[in-house]
Design a protein around this motif. Structure first.
Motif, PDB file in Angstrom:
ATOM      1  N   GLU A  87     -11.180  -3.661  -5.634  1.00 44.36           N
ATOM      2  CA  GLU A  87     -11.239  -3.668  -4.166  1.00 44.36           C
ATOM      3  C   GLU A  87     -12.235  -2.655  -3.609  1.00 44.36           C
ATOM      4  N   LEU A  88     -12.920  -1.895  -4.455  1.00 42.19           N
ATOM      5  CA  LEU A  88     -13.745  -0.804  -3.957  1.00 42.19           C
ATOM      6  C   LEU A  88     -15.227  -1.136  -3.943  1.00 42.19           C
ATOM      7  N   GLY A 102     -16.261   3.098  -0.149  1.00 42.88           N
ATOM      8  CA  GLY A 102     -14.813   3.239  -0.230  1.00 42.88           C
ATOM      9  C   GLY A 102     -14.396   4.301  -1.231  1.00 42.88           C
ATOM     10  N   PRO A 150      -8.333   6.539   4.269  1.00 38.28           N
ATOM     11  CA  PRO A 150      -8.428   5.717   3.048  1.00 38.28           C
ATOM     12  C   PRO A 150      -7.477   4.529   3.057  1.00 38.28           C
ATOM     13  N   ARG A 184      -0.774   4.660   0.429  1.00 33.37           N
ATOM     14  CA  ARG A 184      -1.598   5.819   0.780  1.00 33.37           C
ATOM     15  C   ARG A 184      -1.147   6.405   2.114  1.00 33.37           C
ATOM     16  N   ARG A 216     -12.424   8.088  -0.786  1.00 32.38           N
ATOM     17  CA  ARG A 216     -11.267   8.532  -1.576  1.00 32.38           C
ATOM     18  C   ARG A 216     -11.555   9.846  -2.295  1.00 32.38           C
ATOM     19  N   GLU A 248      -9.248   1.916   5.235  1.00 29.75           N
ATOM     20  CA  GLU A 248     -10.417   1.395   4.529  1.00 29.75           C
ATOM     21  C   GLU A 248      -9.990   0.485   3.382  1.00 29.75           C
ATOM     22  N   GLU A 249      -8.900   0.838   2.705  1.00 30.05           N
ATOM     23  CA  GLU A 249      -8.410  -0.021   1.621  1.00 30.05           C
ATOM     24  C   GLU A 249      -8.067  -1.412   2.158  1.00 30.05           C
ATOM     25  N   TYR A 250      -7.360  -1.456   3.267  1.00 25.07           N
ATOM     26  CA  TYR A 250      -6.999  -2.748   3.854  1.00 25.07           C
ATOM     27  C   TYR A 250      -8.251  -3.520   4.253  1.00 25.07           C
ATOM     28  N   GLY A 268      -2.391  -2.179  -3.898  1.00 25.05           N
ATOM     29  CA  GLY A 268      -3.537  -1.283  -3.891  1.00 25.05           C
ATOM     30  C   GLY A 268      -3.312  -0.088  -4.794  1.00 25.05           C
ATOM     31  N   ALA A 290       0.836  -1.192   0.000  1.00 27.37           N
ATOM     32  CA  ALA A 290       0.000   0.000   0.000  1.00 27.37           C
ATOM     33  C   ALA A 290       0.876   1.248   0.000  1.00 27.37           C
ATOM     34  N   HIS A 335     -10.726  -0.674 -10.227  1.00 28.69           N
ATOM     35  CA  HIS A 335     -10.503  -0.993  -8.808  1.00 28.69           C
ATOM     36  C   HIS A 335     -11.408  -2.140  -8.362  1.00 28.69           C
TER      37      HIS A 335
END
Length: 251
Positions: free
Chosen positions: A199-200, A204, A23, A18, A208, A26-28, A66, A16, A197
């Motif tokens: 993962e979103l 999420g 964010p 970021r 961002r 939240e990504e994780y 990510g 990652a 993406h």
């Protein structure tokens, strides 16, 4: 999503970049949710904060990457020392990943990292504003195991200032959109990148949008338009790829 029952005990690694905690966290959480992995099977490395650790690719199941505020095509003088370090560390890892055909799935920033390894032209020609676009699988994509269960065309979240303009012949194009011809590709048998993406979810991407409102993805007076654009259509299909990836490669 319930945790996935997986063979073996080797973790996956999420790389990652970021710097903003909300964010980033939240990504994780989204990667955990959509892969079905428990936290002990998904090791997060925040490269914007810490150097790349020594990774023994034989001791992990695979690598996930990510999204990122970094752009591979930025002029060198505009890149911060952190970005230059991250790019050098990622380049060394991707060289090894491709040489070994180690399972790898890079979301958005994966196109920049893997595309740089391929020496593909990366620029703003096919940039896409933050929105939902319709992504279509190519014939090779429909036959690819990572796309199992995906419809031939599906909505996906995008938002990027750069993209691959032309894919080299030794990479396999798996998906395209009307505004970005390289949405997903594979190198070898097990190394993948997506421009969209997977993962979103909508919450999420809304996080961002607010976190990166000053990063040049949209004009100051386009916040409401951008928030409306990501609600254009429900986005559910792309996240299946993450579950498929860990079920296919866990060891």
């Amino acid at each position: 999503m319930t945790p996935t029952a997986l063979p073996g005990d080797r973790p996956f690694v999420l790389l990652a970049t970021r710097a903003e905690d909300r964010p980033a966290d939240e990504e994780y959480a989204l990667f955990l949710r959509f892969t079905g992995l428990p936290p002990e099977r998904l090791r997060r490395v925040r490269l914007e904060r810490d150097p790349m650790p020594a990774l023994d690719l034989e001791e992990i199941s695979g690598v996930l990457v990510g999204g990122s505020p970094f752009n591979a095509s930025d002029p060198l003088e505009r890149k911060s020392p952190v970005q230059r370090r991250v790019e050098a560390e990622m380049a060394a890892l991707v060289d090894e990943v491709v040489a070994r055909d180690t399972p790898f799935l890079g979301a958005c920033y994966g196109v920049g990292t893997l595309g740089t390894h391929l020496r593909a032209p990366i620029d703003g020609t096919f940039a896409e504003p933050i929105s939902v676009v319709d992504v279509s699988l190519t014939p090779a994509g429909r036959d690819d195991p990572l796309a199992a269960g995906l419809p031939d065309t599906f909505p996906a979240f995008v938002g990027h200032k750069e993209a691959i303009r032309a894919l080299p012949d030794h990479a396999t194009l798996l998906a395209s959109s009307p505004t970005c011809p390289v949405q997903m590709f594979r190198v070898g048998c097990n190394v993948y990148a997506t421009q969209f993406h997977p993962e979103l979810d909508v919450d999420g991407i809304v996080t961002r949008i607010h976190a990166y409102a000053d990063y040049g993805y949209f004009a100051a007076d386009e916040l409401d338009v951008t928030l409306a654009a990501v609600r254009r259509a429900p986005v559910t299909a792309p996240s299946r790829m993450l579950r498929t990836f860990v079920e296919r490669y866990a060891r």
